[in-house]
Enzyme design. Sequence first.
Site, PDB file in Angstrom:
ATOM      1  N   ASP A 174     -23.518  38.224  -2.196  1.00  0.00           N
ATOM      2  CA  ASP A 174     -22.208  37.545  -1.395  1.00  0.00           C
ATOM      3  C   ASP A 174     -21.245  38.072  -1.649  1.00  0.00           C
ATOM      4  O   ASP A 174     -20.402  38.333  -0.826  1.00  0.00           O
ATOM      5  CB  ASP A 174     -22.392  35.799  -1.163  1.00  0.00           C
ATOM      6  CG  ASP A 174     -23.561  35.340  -1.291  1.00  0.00           C
ATOM      7  OD1 ASP A 174     -24.661  35.766  -1.899  1.00  0.00           O
ATOM      8  OD2 ASP A 174     -23.689  34.142  -0.987  1.00  0.00           O
ATOM      9  N   ASP A 212     -15.238  33.048  -4.133  1.00  0.00           N
ATOM     10  CA  ASP A 212     -15.301  33.118  -2.588  1.00  0.00           C
ATOM     11  C   ASP A 212     -13.602  33.154  -2.221  1.00  0.00           C
ATOM     12  O   ASP A 212     -13.173  33.029  -1.044  1.00  0.00           O
ATOM     13  CB  ASP A 212     -15.838  31.964  -1.980  1.00  0.00           C
ATOM     14  CG  ASP A 212     -17.223  32.257  -1.961  1.00  0.00           C
ATOM     15  OD1 ASP A 212     -17.790  33.157  -2.027  1.00  0.00           O
ATOM     16  OD2 ASP A 212     -17.976  31.198  -2.512  1.00  0.00           O
TER      17      ASP A 212
HETATM   18  N1  GLY Z   1     -21.868  32.739   0.342  1.00  0.00           N
HETATM   19  C1  GLY Z   1     -22.400  31.407   0.282  1.00  0.00           C
HETATM   20  C2  GLY Z   1     -23.622  31.510   1.360  1.00  0.00           C
HETATM   21  O1  GLY Z   1     -23.746  32.414   1.968  1.00  0.00           O
HETATM   22  O2  GLY Z   1     -24.159  30.614   1.301  1.00  0.00           O
END
Ligand code: GLY
Length: 382
Positions: free
Chosen positions: A151, A90
């Site tokens: 994601d 992330d």
């Molecule tokens: N990227 C983590 C979520 O969407 O919970």
Amino acid sequence: MNLWQTAIEDALAVTRRNIERFGDRFPHVSAGNERYTLNDNTEWTAGFWSGILWLCSEYADDPSFRIHAVRTVQNFRSRMDRKIVFDHHDIGFLYSLSSKAQWILEGEEEARKLTLEAADMLMKRWRKKIGIIQAWGREGDVQNGGRIIIDCMLNIPLLFWAYEQTGEEAYRAAAEAHARKSQRFLVRGDGSSYHTFYFDQETGDAVRGGTHQGYADGSTWTRGQAWGIYGFALAARYLNDPSMLDTATSLALHFAERLPEDQVAYWDFEAPVTFETKRDSSASAIAACGMLEIVSQLGDHDPRSRKLAETARSSMESLVQNYSTHGDPSAEGLIRHGSYSVRGGDSPDDYTIWGDYYYLEALMRLERGIPGYWYERANPKR
Ligand code: GLY
């Protein structure tokens, strides 16, 4: 004022109050009490607060937004220097909306350098043998070593951007390989998606799809689908690749066709619907941004654009009218009924700072054509 302008003015007012409330801390999610839990820039979500401040500073004639946005970038400098909680993919979310936003808006060289350092950190997660960016955990981790999650499609724009900035082929090669693996293994033939996919760490062979936050391994977690919609659209833009745009479009049409009457998604398309089933307003906000991005690339002449533009608008109208905190002067969040993890019982019906960010980005796209900070602008004002 039209609906979008009214909603943006509300968001500016909430954000002004939040600057006072949050100080130098960062909001993450609420936990059942309509108050954001705050942290010292340790969560994967800290960049969304920075992004909200940059969006507000672009829209409003009020220097306080920029002053605080710059403070968040300084905080991200410190997070980089101390390497605080970087053992995940992330990093893309964190630095795209903080230092990259500052670079895009102001041409600030230190912000560009910081963003390139972030891209180098993300490259440490590149697993050449498999051809993926590993989402979670350490290299070789038994559970997560060969695992991708959808994601990540919103994290790899950082690598595409770093390639554009430096001409270093390794960034583009990694991002493209990851995008193509995701396209092949995370997206199903009917335009639905797996949340995660496992590969054998030794051979690179595909093993199986699965979920982490969804209802079931074979279901479609709606936020994952939304990450896919927007992420493949961004990959299409960076790669100038019609097949990526087709993938984004088929994910978007699948999403649009499965919305309930009020046009805001439940947390999983396969979750049984009762009066207790949770929504995920953040999924619909992300999907709206992705649909508007797809329409900007397909053009008005493409018949699919009409459906997607209509869905983006109707979802946003419902978010403003039925989910926003409009009229509640004490609210900390912009939209209610986001779910972090219904499956895990973690903030299943709450404010989420990413939901607030994408809600505001979608409003900015609709009202001013401001597309967020995922890519460089054609005519930067700087
Ligand atoms: N990227 C983590 C979520 O969407 O919970």
